[in-house]
Design an enzyme around this catalytic site. Structure first.
Site, PDB file in Angstrom:
ATOM      1  N   SER A   1      59.300 -49.129   5.272  1.00 35.74           N
ATOM      2  CA  SER A   1      58.585 -49.027   3.990  1.00 35.74           C
ATOM      3  C   SER A   1      58.875 -47.719   3.255  1.00 35.74           C
ATOM      4  O   SER A   1      59.028 -46.662   3.869  1.00 35.74           O
ATOM      5  CB  SER A   1      57.083 -49.143   4.207  1.00 35.74           C
ATOM      6  OG  SER A   1      56.747 -50.431   4.649  1.00 35.74           O
TER       7      SER A   1
ATOM      8  N   PRO B   1      58.117 -45.695  -0.919  1.00 42.47           N
ATOM      9  CA  PRO B   1      57.226 -45.733  -2.086  1.00 42.47           C
ATOM     10  C   PRO B   1      57.458 -46.936  -2.989  1.00 42.47           C
ATOM     11  O   PRO B   1      56.515 -47.468  -3.580  1.00 42.47           O
ATOM     12  CB  PRO B   1      57.546 -44.420  -2.809  1.00 42.47           C
ATOM     13  CG  PRO B   1      57.991 -43.497  -1.718  1.00 42.47           C
ATOM     14  CD  PRO B   1      58.739 -44.360  -0.742  1.00 42.47           C
TER      15      PRO B   1
ATOM     16  N   SER C   1      57.099 -54.558   0.556  1.00 43.94           N
ATOM     17  CA  SER C   1      57.406 -55.966   0.787  1.00 43.94           C
ATOM     18  C   SER C   1      58.850 -56.298   0.413  1.00 43.94           C
ATOM     19  O   SER C   1      59.489 -57.134   1.045  1.00 43.94           O
ATOM     20  CB  SER C   1      56.448 -56.853  -0.017  1.00 43.94           C
ATOM     21  OG  SER C   1      55.126 -56.682   0.441  1.00 43.94           O
TER      22      SER C   1
ATOM     23  N   ILE D   1      54.239 -44.635   7.926  1.00 46.75           N
ATOM     24  CA  ILE D   1      54.911 -44.853   9.208  1.00 46.75           C
ATOM     25  C   ILE D   1      53.948 -44.634  10.372  1.00 46.75           C
ATOM     26  O   ILE D   1      53.446 -43.527  10.579  1.00 46.75           O
ATOM     27  CB  ILE D   1      56.151 -43.944   9.342  1.00 46.75           C
ATOM     28  CG1 ILE D   1      57.100 -44.157   8.154  1.00 46.75           C
ATOM     29  CG2 ILE D   1      56.846 -44.179  10.672  1.00 46.75           C
ATOM     30  CD1 ILE D   1      57.576 -45.586   7.963  1.00 46.75           C
ATOM     31  N   THR D   2      53.707 -45.686  11.133  1.00 43.46           N
ATOM     32  CA  THR D   2      52.871 -45.605  12.328  1.00 43.46           C
ATOM     33  C   THR D   2      53.576 -44.778  13.395  1.00 43.46           C
ATOM     34  O   THR D   2      54.781 -44.902  13.589  1.00 43.46           O
ATOM     35  CB  THR D   2      52.587 -47.019  12.866  1.00 43.46           C
ATOM     36  OG1 THR D   2      51.927 -47.782  11.847  1.00 43.46           O
ATOM     37  CG2 THR D   2      51.709 -46.971  14.105  1.00 43.46           C
TER      38      THR D   2
ATOM     39  N   GLY E   1      22.982 -57.058  10.290  1.00 48.65           N
ATOM     40  CA  GLY E   1      22.090 -56.571   9.235  1.00 48.65           C
ATOM     41  C   GLY E   1      22.312 -55.091   8.968  1.00 48.65           C
ATOM     42  O   GLY E   1      23.450 -54.612   8.915  1.00 48.65           O
TER      43      GLY E   1
ATOM     44  N   GLU F   1      53.387 -54.991   8.395  1.00 49.28           N
ATOM     45  CA  GLU F   1      54.380 -55.901   8.984  1.00 49.28           C
ATOM     46  C   GLU F   1      54.445 -57.232   8.238  1.00 49.28           C
ATOM     47  O   GLU F   1      54.558 -58.306   8.818  1.00 49.28           O
ATOM     48  CB  GLU F   1      54.128 -56.085  10.480  1.00 49.28           C
ATOM     49  CG  GLU F   1      54.359 -54.769  11.218  1.00 49.28           C
ATOM     50  CD  GLU F   1      54.437 -54.906  12.715  1.00 49.28           C
ATOM     51  OE1 GLU F   1      54.975 -55.922  13.199  1.00 49.28           O
ATOM     52  OE2 GLU F   1      53.979 -53.983  13.403  1.00 49.28           O
ATOM     53  N   GLY F   2      54.358 -57.120   6.921  1.00 50.67           N
ATOM     54  CA  GLY F   2      54.427 -58.274   6.039  1.00 50.67           C
ATOM     55  C   GLY F   2      53.059 -58.687   5.562  1.00 50.67           C
ATOM     56  O   GLY F   2      52.227 -59.141   6.344  1.00 50.67           O
TER      57      GLY F   2
END
Length: 380
Positions: A126, A128, A132, A157-158, A339, A363-364
């Site tokens: 990914s 900027p 997708s 980024i994970t 509640g 991931e999509g």
């Protein structure tokens, strides 16, 4: 058609459940609040074999099937999605891609350490302006003979700061479009490679999410995965498997929220009886249980397709699309059943609701899954 889990799968599932209850649950609220990466927990997951589950034992992995991996993802995600996403990325996006498409040298140098949990990895697609739309890569990798010069920025980024190895998707030849994209292995500490600040996120707040900046990073050509121009195909193949992991994560988040809501409904009293005895609440639980079971079957089917060598593009996309929606719907209802208590952090369900949202995005996105599904069912 046999829905029975094998003895080995049941053992793996139980090991993950015990680990989640005993080692992930303590401190999970505090880690979320502090946005603290679960360093010790990730180390333990490596020791348990959760970070290289499907990797051949000769490369340091556990040699298990995809269904076992989905079972582990579900159990971990019931408690802590910030920890389970590390398992997902390391298994689905990094280890899988290296084992399936990497050279023997790359496997020996990187895969063995990743699969054993000695180090963790990150997958960098990914940008900027290219989330997708993965074909619109602005990050460039200019071919300089025996190396590439890498320039650009990657977003969201994970494992961004915790990883030691990064698989970076970059454009080498713009004229060739998606056939001019390559996948490169970049190591932390390479000159010109900078890690941006940590993102302040809605959910999975313990997860280590960063932007990455590449300024004239010299990457040896031996670090390219596959042939020249294979990068886009590599990314799509890898993400197809990644969808199964995130679908299992969504399933786990939904299951965790449902279990909390059901137990709460059995003890919380209103109008003279436990609220589970009120049809309004009982019907919510009935809907949640049914939807979770349907999602579980979709996830297991996708995992089985991958294990048997069948095409899992369609089943993986359906599993992720549906399970992520079930995660969102179930967690919202879990908060409602709790509640006012559901709106405070001590009861966990508000965190699960926040964590659920990302499963419809990364991931999509759900919209991308619908594109994958619709193309698959109308192509003949």
């Amino acid at each position: 058609m046999d829905f029975t889990l094998t003895e080995e799968q049941l053992m793996v599932q139980e090991a993950a459940r015990e680990f989640a209850q005993n080692e992930l649950l303590p401190g999970v609220i505090e880690r979320d609040e502090a946005q603290r990466f679960p360093t010790e927990q990730v180390k333990r997951m490596g020791e348990l074999g959760f970070l290289g589950m499907m990797v051949d034992p000769k490369y340091g992995g556990s040699g298990l099937d995809t269904l076992s991996y989905a079972l582990v993802m579900e159990e971990l995600s019931k408690i802590d999605a910030s920890s389970s996403v590390v398992v997902s990325v390391n298994n689905s996006l990094v280890c899988y891609g290296l084992e399936a498409y990497g050279s023997e040298e790359q496997k020996q140098n990187y895969l063995t350490r990743l699969a054993s949990g000695e180090i963790i990895g990150a997958f960098c697609l990914s940008e900027p302006e290219a989330g997708s739309d993965a074909t619109s890569q602005k990050t460039t990798a200019l071919d300089k003979g025996d190396h590439y010069i890498l320039n650009g920025t990657k977003n969201w980024i994970t494992n961004g700061n915790s990883a030691s190895v990064y698989i970076v998707i970059a454009q080498t030849d713009k004229e060739k479009g998606h056939k001019g994209i390559n996948a490169l292995i970049v190591e932390k500490g390479m000159p010109g490679f900078e890690i941006g600040p940590k993102e302040n996120k809605l959910g999975i707040r313990g997860s280590d999410t960063h932007s990455l900046i590449f300024n004239d990073v010299k990457v040896p050509k031996k670090n390219r995965i596959g042939e020249d121009g294979f990068g886009f195909k590599f990314a799509m193949k890898t993400l197809a498997g990644g969808r199964i992991g995130i679908a299992a994560q969504a399933l786990g988040i939904a299951s965790g929220a449902y279990e909390l809501a059901k137990e709460y409904a059995k003890v919380r009293k209103a109008f003279g009886t436990e609220i589970v005895n009120h049809q309004a609440i009982a019907f919510k639980l009935a809907d949640m249980h049914t939807q979770i079971e349907a999602a579980r079957l979709l996830v297991y089917k996708a995992a089985k397709d991958k294990d048997t060598g069948a095409d899992y593009d369609l089943s993986g996309a359906m599993a992720k699309l549906y399970a992520s929606q079930v995660a969102m719907d179930t967690t919202i209802e879990a908060v409602q059943i709790h509640g006012g208590n559901g709106f405070v952090k001590d009861y966990h369900v508000e965190r699960l609701m926040r964590d659920a949202k990302i499963t419809q995005i990364y991931e999509g996105t759900s919209e991308i899954q619908k594109i994958v599904i619709s193309r698959s069912i109308t192509k003949d």
